[in-house]
Write a protein that holds these residues in place. Structure first.
Motif, PDB file in Angstrom:
ATOM      1  N   ASP A   1      -6.543  -7.970 -10.641  1.00  0.00           N
ATOM      2  CA  ASP A   1      -7.714  -8.851 -10.652  1.00  0.00           C
ATOM      3  C   ASP A   1      -8.843  -8.352  -9.768  1.00  0.00           C
ATOM      4  O   ASP A   1     -10.000  -8.750  -9.948  1.00  0.00           O
ATOM      5  N   ASN A   2      -8.520  -7.499  -8.799  1.00  0.00           N
ATOM      6  CA  ASN A   2      -9.539  -7.088  -7.829  1.00  0.00           C
ATOM      7  C   ASN A   2      -9.384  -5.595  -7.551  1.00  0.00           C
ATOM      8  O   ASN A   2      -8.478  -5.182  -6.825  1.00  0.00           O
ATOM      9  N   PRO A   3     -10.270  -4.765  -8.104  1.00  0.00           N
ATOM     10  CA  PRO A   3     -10.134  -3.307  -7.975  1.00  0.00           C
ATOM     11  C   PRO A   3     -10.183  -2.805  -6.542  1.00  0.00           C
ATOM     12  O   PRO A   3      -9.788  -1.665  -6.274  1.00  0.00           O
ATOM     13  N   VAL A   4     -10.659  -3.633  -5.603  1.00  0.00           N
ATOM     14  CA  VAL A   4     -10.716  -3.173  -4.217  1.00  0.00           C
ATOM     15  C   VAL A   4      -9.326  -2.826  -3.702  1.00  0.00           C
ATOM     16  O   VAL A   4      -9.183  -1.993  -2.796  1.00  0.00           O
ATOM     17  N   TYR A   5      -8.306  -3.409  -4.309  1.00  0.00           N
ATOM     18  CA  TYR A   5      -6.949  -3.160  -3.833  1.00  0.00           C
ATOM     19  C   TYR A   5      -6.407  -1.795  -4.287  1.00  0.00           C
ATOM     20  O   TYR A   5      -5.371  -1.358  -3.790  1.00  0.00           O
ATOM     21  N   VAL A   6      -7.102  -1.143  -5.196  1.00  0.00           N
ATOM     22  CA  VAL A   6      -6.694   0.219  -5.557  1.00  0.00           C
ATOM     23  C   VAL A   6      -6.841   1.135  -4.345  1.00  0.00           C
ATOM     24  O   VAL A   6      -5.980   1.972  -4.058  1.00  0.00           O
ATOM     25  N   GLU A   7      -7.933   0.973  -3.613  1.00  0.00           N
ATOM     26  CA  GLU A   7      -8.130   1.755  -2.394  1.00  0.00           C
ATOM     27  C   GLU A   7      -7.046   1.432  -1.365  1.00  0.00           C
ATOM     28  O   GLU A   7      -6.532   2.327  -0.681  1.00  0.00           O
ATOM     29  N   GLN A   8      -6.693   0.158  -1.257  1.00  0.00           N
ATOM     30  CA  GLN A   8      -5.619  -0.229  -0.346  1.00  0.00           C
ATOM     31  C   GLN A   8      -4.299   0.437  -0.764  1.00  0.00           C
ATOM     32  O   GLN A   8      -3.541   0.922   0.084  1.00  0.00           O
ATOM     33  N   ALA A   9      -4.044   0.440  -2.057  1.00  0.00           N
ATOM     34  CA  ALA A   9      -2.815   1.066  -2.548  1.00  0.00           C
ATOM     35  C   ALA A   9      -2.800   2.561  -2.232  1.00  0.00           C
ATOM     36  O   ALA A   9      -1.767   3.133  -1.874  1.00  0.00           O
ATOM     37  N   GLN A  10      -3.952   3.198  -2.372  1.00  0.00           N
ATOM     38  CA  GLN A  10      -4.044   4.622  -2.052  1.00  0.00           C
ATOM     39  C   GLN A  10      -3.707   4.866  -0.579  1.00  0.00           C
ATOM     40  O   GLN A  10      -2.958   5.790  -0.231  1.00  0.00           O
ATOM     41  N   MET A  11      -4.260   4.024   0.297  1.00  0.00           N
ATOM     42  CA  MET A  11      -3.988   4.162   1.726  1.00  0.00           C
ATOM     43  C   MET A  11      -2.490   4.021   2.004  1.00  0.00           C
ATOM     44  O   MET A  11      -1.908   4.794   2.783  1.00  0.00           O
ATOM     45  N   LEU A  12      -1.852   3.043   1.381  1.00  0.00           N
ATOM     46  CA  LEU A  12      -0.428   2.793   1.616  1.00  0.00           C
ATOM     47  C   LEU A  12       0.431   3.922   1.053  1.00  0.00           C
ATOM     48  O   LEU A  12       1.446   4.293   1.654  1.00  0.00           O
ATOM     49  N   PHE A  13       0.028   4.473  -0.083  1.00  0.00           N
ATOM     50  CA  PHE A  13       0.755   5.629  -0.607  1.00  0.00           C
ATOM     51  C   PHE A  13       0.716   6.774   0.397  1.00  0.00           C
ATOM     52  O   PHE A  13       1.731   7.434   0.648  1.00  0.00           O
ATOM     53  N   GLU A  14      -0.440   6.997   0.988  1.00  0.00           N
ATOM     54  CA  GLU A  14      -0.565   8.102   1.931  1.00  0.00           C
ATOM     55  C   GLU A  14       0.257   7.846   3.197  1.00  0.00           C
ATOM     56  O   GLU A  14       0.886   8.758   3.743  1.00  0.00           O
ATOM     57  N   HIS A  15       0.263   6.605   3.670  1.00  0.00           N
ATOM     58  CA  HIS A  15       1.130   6.260   4.806  1.00  0.00           C
ATOM     59  C   HIS A  15       2.589   6.566   4.471  1.00  0.00           C
ATOM     60  O   HIS A  15       3.319   7.160   5.278  1.00  0.00           O
TER      61      HIS A  15
END
Length: 907
Positions: A578-592
């Motif tokens: 519902d909110n594309p801003v969380y794609v960036e959050q997901a990217q950050m978590l993948f990198e962590h």
């Protein structure tokens, strides 16, 4: 019940009305703890010795500050008005008003309740509840239990109430308490005393009503009042309004005050002659002046004297209601029968087809215990600190929890246990919600939200651990539980509560950041969480400074953070719909996650790594002040938790979020260390239906870890995965420091040391929460690898299983702990013959904290359904989903059948 509603729908309707605010069906419930004495809340000592400051002996005479306790008790949801049983057999030196048990110093394995009581039934709105207490007819052996246990050592078994002989010849009463709600504020109570002995016996039965003491503390409330009226006790409270407790039959009404007997406790004068122990003194000691002749007060009992023939029974009825009625008994029996029927129908609806009667009994009693363990928990830490003379804004490390001044606890919470752990614990509570969600999604969600609320979550982002030390660190499983409950609700109702998920996510990220900043000493993505709830599992006390100096790089702490990344990544992807801003959050978590995975497998300049290539296992690494490092080669759950850090991200992620996949690929190529790790992963490519596996190792290491975990000479016990490899029975691990030897050996039962009080043991027994995490990991791995991926189970048997079958094998072994064999013996009850042969004991199940690693005998807290209630989930799981459904489902949650339908896999 409305016309046309069926029994199967009645409890679900009440739940819906409660969730929607239509009717307060949850206002009254089993919110009265089994123990309030000996808790941190009531501790105003100078040395922090809570057990000694407020004792069981004092409890009958001393008013509590923060809560109340009682037997089979209920209260409203702010514990203003309380109701519970009191009993006297004519022989005991005191009235039986609360459960007796040993303090931490008295028990040879720590604190331990020494009573037999059973939570037989409960519905999520508490429309029907059933409780059994076994009360001896002979004098209760208080002194014998204390003296005998105190004289035993840590290598001796505990001395239990059955061992005293007080139940010989069945000379005891089975006191059965049933509650049924005629309405949200109308509680029917039926108490039946069964004389199991051969001879007539007298029982004083005193159902007791009282107000929690709120009026004499600084800024206290007005004093409420109980008084006698025609055929009832009237209760007037400024917030609750008027209530009446009706009682049938002939009984004497006794009144006193819920006030401290200062003369007995402190040697100072009483302000009133009518104090908390007045009813005890009147009934047991014949002090006629101890109760108020005006028949008013803040504590009252309905005194029934029952003469019960051998093998016979006697019944007493009461009704606690907000409505004045001329005939409280007209519909009483019919309503009670109806609530019993509705409870049966409700549980029939959540137990899958194909389950046997014993499995159904197991699931129902486990969930009943979970629901009886909902308790009112009140503690305003700033006020508590002020009462200790501590400036809340100047943290004093000498005073417990002084850094948690912001906390205000004033809620119904799921407790691990109503006697041994009558307080919330963070990771316990997260696991509780998995079982609670089977019956009450709304309550499960509220519990997860509660610990993330600003009144609980520390401003720095830490989740409070438990009242003995809110600042301790529990494993970060809150995100895992949040995702589970969210997906379960979405599956059952078709509604995705993204507001709940998003609210949790924002606060979980704050907690995740706290972990990153506080528990990574070297800043290299290897974590040091302390004891992490695993008490004595290590060579050293992992929550204390090491005798060597330096610090531990923890395999489990690092794996918990990998799992945390995976769970938050899952949530971010769900929110990104519902909110594309969380794609960036997901990217950050993948990198962590990627950096943590690299760190877990990195070999440092000192050749020390969390992964030991020779042994094929993960270990903690001791890093010394001189820069050297040594792996501590203890094969324990510490090395299996990396297996639990396994998640599958749903199918066709590359199509749904191509920017996320592209960003991950670019990140991998940009960082050689990450690319090297991924290249070693046999699972780097998408699996079935385009799903991606997030794990800390590839197929080769997976097979090596599983070979150890599934070896019956190591981790795989007859009743689940052991916390320590049985290898250490003959090969204990030792480590010498400054002439002192520290060691870890296989202890399948209780601990032989006093570490963490000595009342729990992670050096061999089976613990349900970790077993559930491992089952979940195996099922995810099955979803990725598919049915053709097979391993030997047990190791060396030549029997090949896919990972779904391995998960089911572990689940079956867990369940078998509670199921009777051909002779009627349930492993959980050890060698106690009453539980196997006696018709009045054989269907009763105790849910212990942990279980003997070799024979399944229950150990530790005997009513710890908070964790062991998870058996309800593991028992129903494999009756619900077939291997193919799980394999096709990708990312899945454990969930039971709902509304008579098979669970469909989520994509």
């Amino acid at each position: 019940m409305r016309d046309g509603d069926g029994a199967a729908d009645a409890e679900r309707r009440r739940l819906a009305e409660a969730d929607e605010g239509v009717a307060p069906w949850r206002r009254w419930g089993p919110y009265l703890s089994e123990r309030q004495w000996g808790t941190v809340r009531e501790d105003y000592s100078v040395d922090g010795d809570a057990w000694s400051y407020f004792t069981h002996d004092q409890a009958r005479s001393r008013a509590y500050r923060w809560g109340e306790d009682g037997i089979a008790g209920v209260s409203d949801d702010k514990q203003r008005l309380c109701f519970a049983l009191a009993l006297w057999n004519g022989r005991d030196p005191i009235l039986k008003e609360r459960m007796f048990g040993l303090t931490n110093a008295e028990g040879n394995h720590g604190e331990d309740v020494k009573e037999y009581y059973f939570h037989l039934d409960n519905t999520p709105t508490h429309s029907y509840m059933k409780y059994l207490y076994k009360y001896p007819q002979g004098e209760f052996p208080y002194a014998d239990l204390v003296d005998t246990n105190r004289a035993r050592g840590r290598r001796d078994v505990e001395y239990e109430l059955l061992d005293t002989g007080v139940f010989d010849e069945n000379r005891y009463f089975d006191v059965v308490v049933e509650y049924a709600k005629a309405g949200p504020e109308d509680l029917l109570v039926e108490i039946t005393a069964h004389n199991r002995g051969p001879d007539e016996a007298t029982l004083h039965l005193l159902p007791t009503l009282w107000f929690r003491h709120t009026w004499s503390w600084a800024g206290g409330d007005a004093v409420p009042c109980l008084r006698a009226t025609d055929g009832a006790v009237r209760a007037d409270h400024p917030e609750l309004g008027p209530r009446r407790l009706y009682h049938d039959g002939t009984a004497e009404l006794l009144f006193t005050g819920n006030e401290t007997n200062n003369e007995r406790i402190f040697g100072s004068p009483n302000a009133t002659p009518y104090v908390k122990d007045g009813i005890d003194r009147y009934v047991v000691h014949g002090e006629t002046g101890a109760v108020d002749p005006s028949r008013t007060g803040t504590k009252a009992a309905v005194h029934h004297v029952l003469t019960v023939p051998g093998g016979g029974s006697a019944t007493v009825r009461l009704r606690l209601t907000d409505t004045e009625t001329a005939d409280p008994w007209g519909e009483f029996d019919a309503t009670l029968d109806l609530r019993r029927t509705e409870a049966d129908a409700f549980y029939d609806g959540i137990t899958p087809d194909g389950m046997g009667d014993e499995e159904r009994r197991l699931v129902r009693q486990a969930l009943a215990g979970m629901l009886w363990s909902k308790q009112y928990y009140y503690l305003d830490v700033e006020r508590w600190l002020a009462e200790h003379g501590v400036d809340p804004l100047a943290a004093d490390p000498r005073i417990r929890n002084s850094a948690w001044y912001h906390m205000v606890n004033d809620e119904i919470m799921s407790m691990p246990d109503t006697w041994e752990y009558p307080w919330f614990a963070a990771w316990d509570l997260a696991f509780h919600t998995l079982a609670l969600a089977m019956v009450d999604i709304g309550f499960a969600k509220s519990q997860l939200e509660l610990l993330l609320h600003r009144l609980y979550l520390h401003p720095n982002g830490q989740i409070p651990a438990y009242e003995w030390n809110f600042g301790d660190v529990n494993p970060p499983v809150h995100a895992w539980a949040t995702l589970f409950v969210y997906e379960l609700e979405k599956h059952r109702t078709g509604r995705a509560d993204r507001a709940f998920l998003e609210n949790a996510y924002q606060k979980l990220v704050k907690n995740f950041t706290w972990w990153l900043n506080r528990k990574d000493v070297d800043g290299n993505n290897v974590f040091q969480g302390g004891f992490l709830g695993l008490d004595n599992i290590g060579v050293f006390d992992r929550s204390a400074p090491l005798p060597t100096g330096g610090h531990l790089d923890q395999a489990d702490g690092t794996a918990w953070m990998a799992l945390y990344c995976q769970n938050l990544l899952d949530i971010a992807i769900e929110l990104a719909v519902d909110n594309p801003v969380y794609v960036e959050q997901a990217q950050m978590l993948f990198e962590h996650f990627a950096w943590i995975a690299v760190a877990m497998n990195r070999v440092g300049k000192d050749n020390a790594s969390l992964w030991d290539e020779e042994d094929g296992f993960f270990y903690d690494v001791l890093r010394l002040p001189d820069g050297t490092a040594t792996p501590l080669k203890v094969r324990s759950l510490v090395g299996l938790i990396p297996l639990a850090a396994t998640s599958v991200i749903g199918g066709r992620a590359d199509q749904s979020f191509p920017e996320l996949v592209q960003g991950a690929q670019e990140f991998i190529k940009r960082h050689p260390a990450v690319e090297a790790f991924v290249s070693r992963q046999a699972t780097a490519e998408p699996g079935a239906d385009g799903r991606y596996l997030f794990a800390l190792f590839g197929e080769d290491r997976l097979r090596r870890i599983l070979a150890r975990m599934l070896d019956e000479a190591e981790f795989l016990g007859p009743h689940g995965i052991r916390s320590l490899s049985r290898h250490h029975a003959d090969h204990p691990y030792t480590f010498d420091v400054h002439g002192q030897t520290y060691g870890v050996g296989y202890l399948p039962a209780e601990s032989d040391s006093g570490m963490f009080g000595g009342n729990s043991n992670w050096r061999g027994p089976v613990w349900f929460p970790i077993n559930l995490l491992l089952i979940r990991a195996l099922l995810n791995l099955h979803g990725y690898h598919g049915p053709d991926f097979r391993v030997e189970c047990p190791t060396g048997s030549g029997r090949l299983m896919n990972l779904y079958e391995v998960a089911r094998e572990i689940s079956d072994r867990l369940t078998s702990t509670f199921l009777p064999d051909g002779e009627g013996h349930r492993p959980v009850h050890g060698a106690q013959p009453q539980f196997a042969k006696d018709p009045h004991w054989k269907d009763l199940i105790l849910f212990y904290e942990y279980f003997h690693g070799d024979d399944g005998t229950g150990l530790g807290a005997s009513h710890q359904t908070g964790w062991t209630g998870l058996v309800a989930a593991t028992t129903t799981l494999f009756h619900t989903l077939t291997p193919d459904e799980w394999h096709r489902g990708g990312r899945e949650s454990l969930r039971p059948k709902s509304d008579g339908d098979r669970a469909e896999p989520l994509s």
